[in-house]
Write a protein that holds these residues in place. Structure first.
Motif, PDB file in Angstrom:
ATOM      1  N   ALA A 129       0.843  -1.203   0.000  1.00 40.60           N
ATOM      2  CA  ALA A 129       0.000   0.000   0.000  1.00 40.60           C
ATOM      3  C   ALA A 129       0.872   1.245   0.000  1.00 40.60           C
ATOM      4  CB  ALA A 129      -0.893   0.014   1.241  1.00 40.60           C
TER       5      ALA A 129
ATOM      6  N   GLN B 134       0.269   5.446   1.128  1.00 38.81           N
ATOM      7  CA  GLN B 134      -0.732   6.399   1.611  1.00 38.81           C
ATOM      8  C   GLN B 134      -0.751   7.597   0.666  1.00 38.81           C
ATOM      9  OE1 GLN B 134      -0.266   8.668   5.109  1.00 38.81           O
ATOM     10  NE2 GLN B 134       1.950   8.661   5.090  1.00 38.81           N
TER      11      GLN B 134
ATOM     12  N   HIS C 174      -4.793   6.281   6.444  1.00 36.47           N
ATOM     13  CA  HIS C 174      -3.506   6.717   6.989  1.00 36.47           C
ATOM     14  C   HIS C 174      -3.251   8.198   6.708  1.00 36.47           C
ATOM     15  CE1 HIS C 174      -2.343   2.374   7.337  1.00 36.47           C
ATOM     16  NE2 HIS C 174      -1.720   2.864   8.386  1.00 36.47           N
TER      17      HIS C 174
ATOM     18  N   TYR D 205      -0.817   4.900  13.870  1.00 35.68           N
ATOM     19  CA  TYR D 205      -0.471   4.613  12.461  1.00 35.68           C
ATOM     20  C   TYR D 205       0.017   3.165  12.219  1.00 35.68           C
ATOM     21  CZ  TYR D 205       1.466   5.834   7.830  1.00 35.68           C
ATOM     22  OH  TYR D 205       1.757   5.886   6.489  1.00 35.68           O
TER      23      TYR D 205
ATOM     24  N   MET E 180      -1.632  -0.086  10.026  1.00 36.81           N
ATOM     25  CA  MET E 180      -0.883  -0.894   9.045  1.00 36.81           C
ATOM     26  C   MET E 180      -1.011  -2.383   9.348  1.00 36.81           C
ATOM     27  SD  MET E 180       2.647   1.077   8.053  1.00 36.81           S
ATOM     28  CE  MET E 180       3.401  -0.300   7.190  1.00 36.81           C
TER      29      MET E 180
ATOM     30  N   ASP F  55      -4.276  -3.637   8.116  1.00 37.14           N
ATOM     31  CA  ASP F  55      -4.275  -3.902   6.673  1.00 37.14           C
ATOM     32  C   ASP F  55      -3.650  -5.262   6.373  1.00 37.14           C
ATOM     33  OD1 ASP F  55      -5.054  -1.250   6.573  1.00 37.14           O
ATOM     34  OD2 ASP F  55      -3.083  -0.494   5.973  1.00 37.14           O
TER      35      ASP F  55
ATOM     36  N   ILE G 109       7.256  -3.361   1.331  1.00 34.79           N
ATOM     37  CA  ILE G 109       7.308  -2.031   1.930  1.00 34.79           C
ATOM     38  C   ILE G 109       8.615  -1.311   1.637  1.00 34.79           C
ATOM     39  CG2 ILE G 109       5.770  -2.135   3.909  1.00 34.79           C
ATOM     40  CD1 ILE G 109       8.124  -3.169   5.514  1.00 34.79           C
TER      41      ILE G 109
ATOM     42  N   GLN H 284       9.435   1.675   6.495  1.00 27.93           N
ATOM     43  CA  GLN H 284       8.272   1.046   7.121  1.00 27.93           C
ATOM     44  C   GLN H 284       8.615  -0.297   7.778  1.00 27.93           C
ATOM     45  OE1 GLN H 284       5.072   2.696   6.938  1.00 27.93           O
ATOM     46  NE2 GLN H 284       6.539   4.256   6.337  1.00 27.93           N
TER      47      GLN H 284
HETATM   48  N1  TRP Z   1       2.566   3.371   5.543  1.00 27.71           N
HETATM   49  C1  TRP Z   1       2.724   3.077   4.154  1.00 27.71           C
HETATM   50  C2  TRP Z   1       3.310   4.330   3.474  1.00 27.71           C
HETATM   51  O1  TRP Z   1       4.012   5.057   4.052  1.00 27.71           O
HETATM   52  C3  TRP Z   1       1.444   2.676   3.504  1.00 27.71           C
HETATM   53  C4  TRP Z   1       0.784   1.490   4.110  1.00 27.71           C
HETATM   54  C5  TRP Z   1      -0.396   1.484   4.780  1.00 27.71           C
HETATM   55  C6  TRP Z   1       1.239   0.138   4.061  1.00 27.71           C
HETATM   56  N2  TRP Z   1      -0.727   0.217   5.157  1.00 27.71           N
HETATM   57  C7  TRP Z   1       0.246  -0.632   4.731  1.00 27.71           C
HETATM   58  C8  TRP Z   1       2.362  -0.487   3.513  1.00 27.71           C
HETATM   59  C9  TRP Z   1       0.377  -2.017   4.873  1.00 27.71           C
HETATM   60  C10 TRP Z   1       2.488  -1.861   3.666  1.00 27.71           C
HETATM   61  C11 TRP Z   1       1.505  -2.618   4.335  1.00 27.71           C
HETATM   62  O2  TRP Z   1       3.070   4.623   2.339  1.00 27.71           O
END
Ligand code: TRP
Length: 334
Positions: free
Chosen positions: A14, A16, A50, A132, A136, A139, A150, A154
């Motif tokens: 993902a 944000q 997020h 935050y 995550m 998700d 990632i 992260q």
């Molecule tokens: N935090 C991530 C970013 O900075 C985005 C993200 C949200 C994410 N949920 C996740 C990444 C779950 C990996 C898995 O963009």
């Protein structure tokens, strides 16, 4: 064929949506999505919940979410192969979030590097900033993800995800799959153009520090021209992360975009000075971004298509998330 699909592992990733997507996002994460779709059952999420942690008057989250969706498609994410959805469209993310909140400790969250950085010099330390990493986790764990793709920054959040998932599994028996990290070493550390000690980031207040995927040719040339280079003399194009962090960062970008190794580039640019090298780099970035921008605008123009894709994706994701939520709730509640 079907059997093969069943055997594939689940991969979650993902971004944000905040501001425009940078070259660092692209080289570290987005660029790879097209290819990993073949080997995994991929779930690509636009993490708009997020983004709410950031309060910015110029911020139109609906618009930026659509922009981000268009980027996913432009980078080659294929809705026929992968699930693409918007996080806020699947209610279960918030639902599981409460449960995981109760299994995560304040100490753990307040020690997260990103939280410390974001709350430093910031008057808006809302609870979402602290929470935050738990969102995550929500998700990741909701979809039984085997792998999480990632960016480097992260990694700590994923480590915490594993700790909390294991903690929950100890209480209630095996419930969550413990996810593993996938990271492509190359491209995971693209640094700011002005301060090569910090990462290139889309939330950087000075937009000269980052190259955005939608930057025009003239902007790219300008940003690269003014990128910090090192006062080491002679001004050779050599990779040395300690003594020449500026040039090393630019070499790294060149290497990923061209597919050539750093060593090959050092040889190639042996007789170049900084400004000649920067000229070549700008040319290369413009060439690579041109096609991407063309595809982006093609998708971005068609909002109905973007909405349709996200609706279909949310439906598939919802079914999976509801199944998982059922399993969890049966273990805990009446
Ligand atoms: N935090 C991530 C970013 O900075 C985005 C993200 C949200 C994410 N949920 C996740 C990444 C779950 C990996 C898995 O963009």
């Amino acid at each position: 064929m079907r059997k093969n699909k069943l055997k594939k592992k689940i991969l979650f990733s993902a971004i944000q949506p905040t501001g425009f997507v940078t070259l660092a996002n692209y080289l570290g994460v987005l660029k790879h999505w097209k290819y990993i779709q073949k080997d995994y059952n991929c779930i690509f999420c636009v993490a708009d919940l997020h983004s709410l942690t950031k309060h910015d008057n110029n911020f139109n989250l609906r618009k930026i979410t659509l922009d981000t969706l268009a980027f996913y498609l432009a980078c080659g994410v294929d809705p026929k192969k992968s699930i693409i959805f918007v996080q806020s469209n699947v209610d279960e993310h918030c639902k599981i979030n409460w449960i995981l909140n109760c299994f995560s400790y304040f100490g753990e969250l307040s020690r997260m590097t990103q939280f410390k950085e974001k709350s430093r010099n910031n008057r808006n330390i809302n609870m979402g900033l602290l929470n935050y990493p738990i969102l995550m986790m929500s998700d990741i764990l909701l979809y039984n993800s085997n792998y999480v793709f990632i960016g480097d920054d992260q990694k700590q959040h994923l480590e915490l995800t594993k700790v909390v998932a294991n903690r929950f599994n100890k209480y209630y028996g095996k419930t969550f799959t413990i996810p593993k990290n996938i990271m492509f070493k190359q491209g995971s550390r693209i640094m700011s153009l002005h301060d090569p000690k910090i990462k290139m980031s889309k939330s950087d207040k000075n937009n000269k520090n980052s190259i955005f995927l939608l930057d025009k040719k003239i902007e790219i040339y300008k940003k690269i021209k003014f990128a910090t280079t090192d006062s080491e003399s002679p001004s050779k194009i050599l990779y040395d992360i300690i003594k020449k962090p500026g040039i090393s960062n630019l070499l790294n970008i060149f290497s990923i975009l061209s597919g050539k190794t750093i060593l090959q580039l050092e040889k190639l640019f042996y007789n170049y000075n900084y400004s000649m090298f920067k000229e070549e780099l700008s040319k290369l970035i413009c060439k690579k971004l041109y096609n991407l921008q063309k595809r982006y605008f093609y998708f971005r123009k068609n909002e109905n298509y973007l909405l349709k894709i996200s609706r279909i994706g949310a439906k598939v994701a919802s079914t999976k998330a509801k199944n998982m939520m059922n399993i969890i709730e049966k273990k805990i509640f009446l």
